[in-house]
Design an enzyme around this catalytic site. Structure first.
Site, PDB file in Angstrom:
ATOM      1  N   SER A   8       0.863  -1.198   0.000  1.00 30.62           N
ATOM      2  CA  SER A   8       0.000   0.000   0.000  1.00 30.62           C
ATOM      3  C   SER A   8       0.890   1.235   0.000  1.00 30.62           C
ATOM      4  O   SER A   8       1.835   1.304   0.800  1.00 30.62           O
ATOM      5  CB  SER A   8      -0.872   0.032   1.272  1.00 30.62           C
ATOM      6  OG  SER A   8      -1.579  -1.168   1.444  1.00 30.62           O
ATOM      7  N   ILE A  28      -2.618   1.869  -4.559  1.00 27.21           N
ATOM      8  CA  ILE A  28      -2.511   3.328  -4.421  1.00 27.21           C
ATOM      9  C   ILE A  28      -3.631   3.776  -3.486  1.00 27.21           C
ATOM     10  O   ILE A  28      -4.803   3.666  -3.835  1.00 27.21           O
ATOM     11  CB  ILE A  28      -2.669   4.063  -5.774  1.00 27.21           C
ATOM     12  CG1 ILE A  28      -1.788   3.439  -6.860  1.00 27.21           C
ATOM     13  CG2 ILE A  28      -2.384   5.552  -5.585  1.00 27.21           C
ATOM     14  CD1 ILE A  28      -0.346   3.792  -6.835  1.00 27.21           C
ATOM     15  N   HIS A 111     -14.526  -3.163   5.958  1.00 32.16           N
ATOM     16  CA  HIS A 111     -13.576  -3.114   7.080  1.00 32.16           C
ATOM     17  C   HIS A 111     -14.394  -2.951   8.355  1.00 32.16           C
ATOM     18  O   HIS A 111     -15.069  -1.940   8.540  1.00 32.16           O
ATOM     19  CB  HIS A 111     -12.614  -1.925   6.924  1.00 32.16           C
ATOM     20  CG  HIS A 111     -11.824  -1.984   5.662  1.00 32.16           C
ATOM     21  ND1 HIS A 111     -12.370  -1.702   4.433  1.00 32.16           N
ATOM     22  CD2 HIS A 111     -10.539  -2.363   5.432  1.00 32.16           C
ATOM     23  CE1 HIS A 111     -11.441  -1.869   3.501  1.00 32.16           C
ATOM     24  NE2 HIS A 111     -10.336  -2.275   4.059  1.00 32.16           N
ATOM     25  N   LYS A 136     -13.186  -8.586  -0.388  1.00 32.98           N
ATOM     26  CA  LYS A 136     -12.158  -8.365   0.648  1.00 32.98           C
ATOM     27  C   LYS A 136     -12.873  -8.066   1.967  1.00 32.98           C
ATOM     28  O   LYS A 136     -13.595  -7.072   2.075  1.00 32.98           O
ATOM     29  CB  LYS A 136     -11.240  -7.203   0.270  1.00 32.98           C
ATOM     30  CG  LYS A 136     -10.255  -6.812   1.362  1.00 32.98           C
ATOM     31  CD  LYS A 136      -9.193  -5.871   0.848  1.00 32.98           C
ATOM     32  CE  LYS A 136      -9.747  -4.489   0.638  1.00 32.98           C
ATOM     33  NZ  LYS A 136      -8.685  -3.492   0.332  1.00 32.98           N
TER      34      LYS A 136
HETATM   35  O1  LIG Z   1      -8.063  -3.078   3.027  1.00 34.85           O
HETATM   36  C1  LIG Z   1      -6.879  -2.837   3.176  1.00 34.85           C
HETATM   37  C2  LIG Z   1      -6.071  -3.457   4.252  1.00 34.85           C
HETATM   38  C3  LIG Z   1      -5.367  -2.408   5.095  1.00 34.85           C
HETATM   39  O2  LIG Z   1      -6.334  -1.673   5.813  1.00 34.85           O
HETATM   40  C4  LIG Z   1      -4.435  -3.091   6.073  1.00 34.85           C
HETATM   41  O3  LIG Z   1      -4.803  -3.154   7.265  1.00 34.85           O
HETATM   42  O4  LIG Z   1      -3.355  -3.518   5.643  1.00 34.85           O
HETATM   43  C5  LIG Z   1      -4.598  -1.459   4.217  1.00 34.85           C
HETATM   44  C6  LIG Z   1      -5.512  -0.786   3.181  1.00 34.85           C
HETATM   45  O5  LIG Z   1      -4.769   0.109   2.391  1.00 34.85           O
HETATM   46  C7  LIG Z   1      -6.166  -1.840   2.327  1.00 34.85           C
HETATM   47  O6  LIG Z   1      -7.070  -1.233   1.378  1.00 34.85           O
END
Ligand SMILES: O=C1C[C@@](O)(C(=O)O)C[C@@H](O)[C@@H]1O
Length: 220
Positions: A8, A28, A111, A136
């Protein structure tokens, strides 16, 4: 195919640095980019031989974007031609068809600041798969039992899927999700985008030592 190592990035410097570590994909984090967004977009237009994920993480799911669905699309639109995948939170799932019609793959994402029960995990995965290619599901375990349930869910659900954990307490579960079939794991190359991310070299070593086989359900 073995789990993908995804870096990321949240700045132009991150992006230039990330490529040195040969990740399988680069994400990104558009919501985190500062004034350098145009530069990094131009850089990506030029040549990026590493597949890109375009992500705008909303405030409610741990990111910085705090706009309407139309504002979300206005922000992501310039990135669609240069990205191979677009991360799509559920409130923006209406844009999925248009993004897929551009030949891009969609990563429906959620999330959660808690650990769903098994029924909710299954229901989430099924509904997300209707609006994209690689669901996801990132959760927040409360105890080791939750990590075991997340691992079992990852092993048994349809593939491809990305599962993971938020926060630092159970960060080691990121490797377990790969062990049980997650399509990929998010890492950093020196500047973590989220709490709990491992450096890509650390995660590469961990997965190598665990001798993680291909449970992603994706052929080489
Ligand atoms: O969904 C995820 C996982 C994440 O939140 C992590 O905890 O590594 C990092 C985010 O950028 C990514 O989109």
């Amino acid at each position: 195919m073995k789990p993908r190592l995804i870096i990321s990035v949240s700045s132009e410097q991150d992006y230039i640095n990330a490529k040195k570590y040969a990740p399988d994909l680069i994400e990104i984090r558009i919501d985190l980019l500062g004034e350098g967004e145009d530069n990094i977009l131009e850089e990506c237009r030029g040549n990026c031989d590493i597949p890109l994920i375009g992500t705008i993480r909303s405030l409610g799911e741990g990111g910085l974007f705090d706009g309407s669905a139309d504002e979300w699309y206005e922000r992501i639109e310039p990135w669609i031609p240069v990205c191979d995948y677009i991360d799509l939170e559920m409130p923006y799932s209406g844009f999925s068809r248009g993004i897929r019609d551009c030949g891009k793959k969609v990563i429906p994402s959620v999330h959660l600041d808690y650990m769903p029960d098994d029924d909710e995990l299954t229901s989430l995965e099924r509904s997300m798969r209707n609006s994209g290619d690689i669901p996801k599901i990132i959760v927040t375990p409360e105890d080791h039992g939750d990590v075991i349930r997340l691992s079992e869910f990852t092993l048994k659900c349809a593939k491809p899927v990305i599962t993971g954990v938020m926060g630092a307490e159970f960060r080691w579960a990121r490797a377990l999700c790969c062990l049980f079939g997650s399509y990929g794991v998010f890492c950093h190359a020196g500047n973590p985008a989220s709490q709990g991310q491992y450096h890509i070299d650390e995660m590469r070593e961990i997965l190598s030592l665990l001798d993680v086989s291909d449970n992603t359900g994706i052929p080489e």
